[in-house]
Motif scaffolding. Structure first.
Motif, PDB file in Angstrom:
ATOM      1  N   TYR A 141      53.721  42.378  36.036  1.00 23.85           N
ATOM      2  CA  TYR A 141      54.380  43.007  37.189  1.00 23.85           C
ATOM      3  C   TYR A 141      55.698  43.663  36.753  1.00 23.85           C
ATOM      4  CZ  TYR A 141      51.290  40.571  40.532  1.00 23.85           C
ATOM      5  OH  TYR A 141      50.221  40.136  41.249  1.00 23.85           O
ATOM      6  N   SER A 182      45.133  39.676  40.591  1.00 21.88           N
ATOM      7  CA  SER A 182      46.212  38.919  41.236  1.00 21.88           C
ATOM      8  C   SER A 182      45.629  38.020  42.330  1.00 21.88           C
ATOM      9  CB  SER A 182      47.231  39.887  41.827  1.00 21.88           C
ATOM     10  OG  SER A 182      48.124  39.226  42.673  1.00 21.88           O
ATOM     11  N   PHE A 198      56.653  43.078  44.280  1.00 21.42           N
ATOM     12  CA  PHE A 198      55.918  42.640  43.086  1.00 21.42           C
ATOM     13  C   PHE A 198      56.423  41.280  42.611  1.00 21.42           C
ATOM     14  CE2 PHE A 198      54.014  46.850  41.570  1.00 21.42           C
ATOM     15  CZ  PHE A 198      52.722  46.361  41.575  1.00 21.42           C
TER      16      PHE A 198
END
Length: 328
Positions: free
Chosen positions: A279, A169, A234
């Motif tokens: 996610y 990420s 998230f």
């Protein structure tokens, strides 16, 4: 605490230096202060991570000082300047864990605590990014930021470790940061602050829950409030409107489209959708899966820090709405 102070001080040395040699000294102090923070004699993974970090950063530092010396001696030769700029950029990209020089980043993050991971994903990127803004090769950085976005999104698809997931990420967000620093340092600073805010909530929450793998999210019988915090943060990290994580990406997309970077913008948006896919997959699993054999163990965090996380999560969901009202 002492080494943390040195870490901050080393960044200030590098960014306030008026010579490349001073910048290099700052980077070396940064390396030597971060290793005692991550090394732990009682944890083999941590010791291995600190050794790997030292070796990779040393290689990047050698490459950096060699490129500076080459630039000094070949000042009058304009043909080699392009090659030198790529070398300096490559060494700085390797220092911040950018793709395609990211080979060390996921492995090292696996051996670190959540706090050290937070430092590695945020503070350790500041110095190389600012030095990169002084002397970047535009075409080279354009390719690198697209590679970052693609590798960050695809690399996270098959991960079961939360630390590796956060690492990929970070690599994806690094692509956005490189795009922002090419446009404006203020825009980059805004993006970094927003990203640091979101990643700090995630690392803090995982630290409190003592979670390191995806299956812990649905094996552990957490109450729905904690799962709700995870969902909000998230989605915000993935850049979904109306969450605050979309705000810096929205500004950056506007700048990129104004400067006619249509293909780059399209790739960035597509890769963000892949990020959101994995996610949502994690959150869906944690909400829907139910383990009967662990019914007796219910996780309720009676912790004063949960109030803080609650406030930060509320800021995350309401911030984008407030910012939209400001623009209207």
């Amino acid at each position: 605490m002492f080494f943390l102070f040195i870490l901050i001080f080393s960044t200030l040395i590098s960014i306030s230096s008026n010579s490349w040699f001073g910048c290099w000294i700052g980077l070396e102090i940064n390396l030597l202060s971060f290793i005692p923070l991550i090394s732990n004699s009682s944890n083999l993974l941590s010791s291995e991570a600190s050794l790997k970090y030292f070796l990779t950063q040393s290689i990047a530092s050698i490459n950096f000082i060699f490129s500076i010396l080459l630039k000094l001696f070949m000042m009058k030769n304009f043909e080699i300047n392009n090659f030198i700029s790529i070398m300096i950029n490559s060494s700085l990209l390797m220092k911040m864990g950018s793709a395609p020089f990211h080979f060390w980043f996921p492995n090292i993050s696996e051996g670190l605590s959540w706090f050290n991971n937070f430092l590695l994903m945020t503070w350790q990127k500041i110095t190389p990014m600012i030095l990169l803004s002084y002397y970047f090769n535009k075409n080279f950085i354009m390719i690198i930021m697209i590679i970052n976005a693609i590798i960050g999104a695809i690399g996270g698809l098959n991960q079961t470790s939360l630390r590796k997931l956060m690492t990929f990420s970070s690599i994806n967000n690094l692509g956005w940061m490189l795009a922002s620093i090419m446009i404006s340092e203020n825009l980059w600073m805004f993006y970094l602050i927003m990203y640091s805010f979101l990643i700090s909530i995630m690392c803090f929450l995982f630290q409190l829950l003592n979670m390191f793998f995806i299956n812990q999210l649905f094996i552990s019988n957490m109450n729905y409030m904690i799962k709700m915090f995870l969902l909000i943060n998230f989605l915000s990290l993935g850049g979904l409107p109306p969450f605050i994580g979309f705000f810096p990406k929205w500004i950056l997309i506007n700048f990129l489209l104004t400067n006619n970077f249509f293909i780059t913008t399209f790739i960035f948006i597509m890769m963000s959708l892949i990020m959101l896919f994995f996610y949502i997959r994690i959150i869906y699993s944690s909400f829907m899966f139910n383990y009967i054999n662990l019914k007796w163990m219910k996780i309720y965090l009676k912790n004063k820090f949960m109030i803080l996380i609650n406030i930060l999560s509320f800021l995350s969901i309401s911030g984008m709405m407030l910012s939209t009202l400001i623009f209207l």
